[in-house]
Design an enzyme around this catalytic site. Sequence first.
Site, PDB file in Angstrom:
ATOM      1  CD  GLU A 176      -2.736   1.323   2.470  1.00 23.73           C
ATOM      2  OE1 GLU A 176      -3.546   2.254   2.556  1.00 23.73           O
ATOM      3  OE2 GLU A 176      -2.600   0.466   3.367  1.00 23.73           O
ATOM      4  CE  LYS A 213      -6.458   0.052   1.779  1.00 24.52           C
ATOM      5  NZ  LYS A 213      -6.918  -0.331   3.132  1.00 24.52           N
TER       6      LYS A 213
END
Length: 295
Positions: A176, A213
């Site tokens: 992420e 993500k």
Amino acid sequence: MQQRQFDQMKNGDGFIAALDQSGGSTPKALALYGISEDEYANKDEMFDLVHEMRTRIITSPAFHSEQILGAILFEQTMDREIEGMYTGDYLAEKKGVVPFLKVDKGLADESNGVQMMKPINDLDETLKRANERHMFGTKMRSVIKEANPEAIKAVVDQQFEIGKKIIEAGLVPIIEPEVDIHSPEKEKCEEILKEEIQSHLDQLGQDDLVILKLTIPTVANTYKALIDHSNVVRVVALSGGYPTDEANEKLTENKDLIASFSRALTQDLNVHQTDDEFNDTLQKAVDAIYRASIT
């Protein structure tokens, strides 16, 4: 890796619920839920309250695998129980939802327009415990605020370096590198980030799998090539501070990008709601995020 859980994450319709607020973000999450800081005396009481909130969410009839594929947990949540079962086991066995663990230790101070992750000194032990608690994967977050190519490369290098250790432990890392939605260079950041991630994906082994993500991009379908990459199980989107309606609207513009929302999932929940009010409110949020994820 459990094949059923892999198939669910790879091919299922739905989204990932992010329930992983940690020490620094927990007071904000509780305040949004209607519990102010003067209602708890110390961190132990604070974490008890946030576990009660998460338990209420997870045990709600609105929280189920027909719309929610996975859930990301804070380390303390992984080690706590719901109805006599460790949280990950409850998610998997009672709800059919795939459990993930947040493993990062927070963000370092901003430097060169990015925030790297702080060192994860106990990573090996954390991954061992994640396997013992039957986690499917992990999550770790960095933040990008400026279109600095060298700094963005450093962020992605760090993410994939740790990600490879997570893969070696038999888990699937959620990588992420968030782009700040308030960055005046957001679109440019995303173009640089896409190229860096593509380069790292191309260097992975055939069986090395990751989930990405990413912030919902300024230009729709910016990340389509990453979504289609053979080493990527799924690309999921963080809400990044966008209100639920705006996050969902932006998400629908991106083919095959699904949600992994935190605040956008829980922003209208309140500790003072009756169970019926709470469940109805959560169901409305789940329905809206689900629709945006499958569009």
